[in-house]
Design an enzyme around this catalytic site. Sequence first.
Site, short mmCIF file in Angstrom:
data_model
loop_
_atom_site.label_atom_id
_atom_site.label_comp_id
_atom_site.label_asym_id
_atom_site.label_seq_id
_atom_site.Cartn_x
_atom_site.Cartn_y
_atom_site.Cartn_z
N ARG A 138 0.83 -1.21 0.00
CA ARG A 138 0.00 0.00 0.00
C ARG A 138 0.86 1.26 0.00
O ARG A 138 0.50 2.28 0.57
CB ARG A 138 -0.97 0.01 1.18
CG ARG A 138 -1.92 -1.20 1.20
CD ARG A 138 -2.78 -1.28 -0.06
NE ARG A 138 -3.61 -2.46 -0.05
CZ ARG A 138 -3.32 -3.61 -0.68
NH1 ARG A 138 -2.19 -3.72 -1.39
NH2 ARG A 138 -4.13 -4.64 -0.63
N GLU A 190 -5.81 2.19 6.42
CA GLU A 190 -5.43 2.20 5.02
C GLU A 190 -6.01 3.45 4.35
O GLU A 190 -5.46 3.96 3.38
CB GLU A 190 -5.96 0.94 4.33
CG GLU A 190 -5.57 0.83 2.88
CD GLU A 190 -5.92 -0.52 2.28
OE1 GLU A 190 -6.33 -0.56 1.11
OE2 GLU A 190 -5.77 -1.54 2.98
N SER A 208 -11.50 -0.97 2.10
CA SER A 208 -10.96 -1.53 3.34
C SER A 208 -10.43 -0.40 4.21
O SER A 208 -9.65 0.44 3.75
CB SER A 208 -9.84 -2.52 3.03
OG SER A 208 -10.33 -3.62 2.31
#
Length: 308
Positions: free
Chosen positions: A181, A301, A231
């Site tokens: 990420r 995230e 998410s």
Amino acid sequence: MINTYALTGFVSQLSGSISPDRLLVNELMSKHTTFAVGGPADVLVLPGSVKEMSLAVRAARSLELPVVVLGGGSNVLVRDGGIRGIVIQLNLLKKVLSCHNTKILASAGYMLKDVCQFAQTRHLTGIEFACGIPGTLGGAVFMNAGAYGGEMSHVVSRVRTVSSTGSVQTYSSPHMGFGYRQSRFQKSQEFVVEVELSLRVGDADEIQAAMEELMTRRRSKQPLEMHSAGSTFKRPPGYFAGTLIDQTGLKGLSCGDAQVSTKHAGFVVNTGHASAKDILQVIQEVQRRVEREHGVRLEPEVRIIGED
């Protein structure tokens, strides 16, 4: 403190190059994010080309105004006080979508699902994993988005960016700083505007079947019918965030209209008219309880930006 004269000057500079319906003053970001929350941006720019984006970045820099760049508005939580300075959103940046052999060249503003479908029509495989990820291609590269064992670093071969000075740069895959990420663009103040994907020849029917299977799995397990940013938490090493949250008994935990999804504990959702403050309180309570129960600190995230 933002200089209001600088904001006025910014709008004045761009008004001859960008139409008024794409140069919006005090625009609520709740209209432009998948969480459907967020206060006003001082100025929201919706460029239709790399040239317009470069003009906006150069004007902001010349007036010493801060710049935030967004893709489709997923994977972001804008606080209720909004964003000071300039927000540039790239979901109207749709000028290039082409294929040459096994490579696809696409503007950053294209939705991932549309790029995946384009690849399928050209009998190209490798990006099926991304067909259900919300957001734009540029945002996916920025976050190195991934799902079902794939991630953008596996298929991105070249990226074109606009820097914080308005100059255009090109990077090949070894220089993009991809990690979980992560990409170099999160720290370098460069904004992705065009992406080259390197794929493989495949069977169009098999590619379509794979995408449909993945979408069926997503619909059955994820709260796609509700406002969310995707998410909410990164996967902690050795664990799955959703599993930890579920094991802590936090499905359905709510504050106002913000809630840990009862369908998938890894998602915080807006069930109606949540504020960013509501969502942040749910996120923080999840972090506190999971750390207390399991000794694991969950990291968001979702990008959290703006002012309270």
